[in-house]
Write an enzyme that holds these catalytic residues in place. Sequence first.
Site, mmCIF file in Angstrom:
data_model
loop_
_atom_site.group_PDB
_atom_site.id
_atom_site.type_symbol
_atom_site.label_atom_id
_atom_site.label_comp_id
_atom_site.label_asym_id
_atom_site.label_seq_id
_atom_site.Cartn_x
_atom_site.Cartn_y
_atom_site.Cartn_z
ATOM 1 C CD GLN A 78 22.620 26.194 15.375
ATOM 2 O OE1 GLN A 78 21.662 26.253 14.634
ATOM 3 N NE2 GLN A 78 22.591 26.685 16.583
ATOM 4 C CG PHE A 79 27.405 31.046 16.509
ATOM 5 C CD1 PHE A 79 27.957 31.163 17.781
ATOM 6 C CD2 PHE A 79 26.144 31.583 16.278
ATOM 7 C CE1 PHE A 79 27.263 31.800 18.798
ATOM 8 C CE2 PHE A 79 25.445 32.216 17.272
ATOM 9 C CZ PHE A 79 26.000 32.323 18.548
ATOM 10 C CB THR A 80 25.355 27.287 19.156
ATOM 11 O OG1 THR A 80 24.427 26.614 18.314
ATOM 12 C CG2 THR A 80 24.919 28.726 19.379
#
Length: 147
Positions: A78-80
């Site tokens: 989950q890069f966000t």
Amino acid sequence: MRAVVQRVSEASVKINGEITGAIAQGYMILLGIHTEDTQADVEYLIGKIAKLRVFEDDEGKMNRSIAAVSGSILSISQFTLYAETKKGNRPSFIKAARPEIAIPLYDAFNEGLRQLAIPVVTGEFGADMKVSLVNDGPVTIIFDTRE
């Protein structure tokens, strides 16, 4: 690294309309990887999550680890989680690691948990995923190796 760990009674991930991973009792983990993360961050986080005691014992107290309840993990990259939102209305992801850094660390995180005999299923790095879960409690714990 940032990990959002949710105690779940069930969780699953769909890619292109098909369930590619599903668990019953355990953790659904959203994992964000920072540009400066290393194997040391991976190892620290594995130790914290494997030993985290948030499952109820016979007296109803959160006192059992995931291994003690034979739980599983659904791990989602989950890069966000590294969104910067201070300026403007469009988040910046400059602190999120690029795939060439993030993928090996994400894989090492999942493999490290598996080596501790914790079953781990994953989504697909970079894919458009639909994640479903039933948060048990709800219990949500956030880890950040930079704090």
